[in-house]
Motif scaffolding. Structure first.
Motif, PDB file in Angstrom:
ATOM      1  N   ALA A  20       0.828  -1.214   0.000  1.00  0.00           N
ATOM      2  CA  ALA A  20       0.000   0.000   0.000  1.00  0.00           C
ATOM      3  C   ALA A  20       0.860   1.261   0.000  1.00  0.00           C
ATOM      4  O   ALA A  20       0.593   2.206  -0.744  1.00  0.00           O
ATOM      5  N   LEU A  21       1.891   1.275   0.827  1.00  0.00           N
ATOM      6  CA  LEU A  21       2.738   2.468   0.934  1.00  0.00           C
ATOM      7  C   LEU A  21       3.606   2.665  -0.305  1.00  0.00           C
ATOM      8  O   LEU A  21       3.868   3.797  -0.707  1.00  0.00           O
ATOM      9  N   GLY A  26       6.737   8.757  -4.740  1.00  0.00           N
ATOM     10  CA  GLY A  26       7.807   9.258  -3.888  1.00  0.00           C
ATOM     11  C   GLY A  26       8.299   8.245  -2.877  1.00  0.00           C
ATOM     12  O   GLY A  26       9.363   8.412  -2.293  1.00  0.00           O
ATOM     13  N   VAL A  27       7.542   7.174  -2.655  1.00  0.00           N
ATOM     14  CA  VAL A  27       7.991   6.099  -1.756  1.00  0.00           C
ATOM     15  C   VAL A  27       8.647   5.038  -2.615  1.00  0.00           C
ATOM     16  O   VAL A  27       8.005   4.420  -3.461  1.00  0.00           O
ATOM     17  N   THR A  28       9.960   4.829  -2.408  1.00  0.00           N
ATOM     18  CA  THR A  28      10.662   3.836  -3.218  1.00  0.00           C
ATOM     19  C   THR A  28      10.741   2.484  -2.515  1.00  0.00           C
ATOM     20  O   THR A  28      10.875   1.466  -3.178  1.00  0.00           O
ATOM     21  N   GLU A  29      10.661   2.498  -1.176  1.00  0.00           N
ATOM     22  CA  GLU A  29      10.718   1.242  -0.433  1.00  0.00           C
ATOM     23  C   GLU A  29      10.061   1.428   0.924  1.00  0.00           C
ATOM     24  O   GLU A  29      10.190   2.475   1.552  1.00  0.00           O
ATOM     25  N   ALA A  30       9.347   0.389   1.351  1.00  0.00           N
ATOM     26  CA  ALA A  30       8.746   0.369   2.681  1.00  0.00           C
ATOM     27  C   ALA A  30       9.130  -0.949   3.343  1.00  0.00           C
ATOM     28  O   ALA A  30       8.931  -2.018   2.767  1.00  0.00           O
ATOM     29  N   THR A  40       9.612   1.545   8.035  1.00  0.00           N
ATOM     30  CA  THR A  40      10.676   2.441   7.611  1.00  0.00           C
ATOM     31  C   THR A  40      10.514   2.683   6.114  1.00  0.00           C
ATOM     32  O   THR A  40      10.461   1.734   5.328  1.00  0.00           O
ATOM     33  N   LEU A  41      10.405   3.957   5.749  1.00  0.00           N
ATOM     34  CA  LEU A  41      10.183   4.329   4.356  1.00  0.00           C
ATOM     35  C   LEU A  41      11.428   4.964   3.760  1.00  0.00           C
ATOM     36  O   LEU A  41      12.075   5.785   4.401  1.00  0.00           O
ATOM     37  N   THR A  42      11.736   4.587   2.527  1.00  0.00           N
ATOM     38  CA  THR A  42      12.750   5.266   1.737  1.00  0.00           C
ATOM     39  C   THR A  42      11.965   6.135   0.760  1.00  0.00           C
ATOM     40  O   THR A  42      11.146   5.622  -0.007  1.00  0.00           O
TER      41      THR A  42
END
Length: 67
Positions: A20-21, A26-30, A40-42
């Motif tokens: 989902a994230l 803009g979110v490349t990894e969760a 933890t978001l990249t």
């Protein structure tokens, strides 16, 4: 960036939240950790907190804020 997410109980839950994230622009990894109720978001750009909350809640979990 780290966010708190309540309601994850297993690796399957972590995968739902991750998927989902990672759909947010803009979110490349969760990386979700159900034991710590933490994700933890990249990110590559600033993400609106409302967008994070909406994605987590749409996946069926409780958004508990930015850590």
């Amino acid at each position: 960036m780290e966010i708190n997410v309540n309601g994850m109980m297993c690796a399957h839950c972590e995968a739902h939240v991750k998927e989902a994230l990672e759909k947010i622009d803009g979110v490349t990894e969760a990386k979700a950790d159900h034991d710590a109720n933490l994700v933890t978001l990249t990110i590559t750009k600033e993400i609106a907190e409302d967008d994070l909350k909406a994605a987590v809640e749409a996946a069926g979990y409780e958004y508990a804020g930015i850590k």
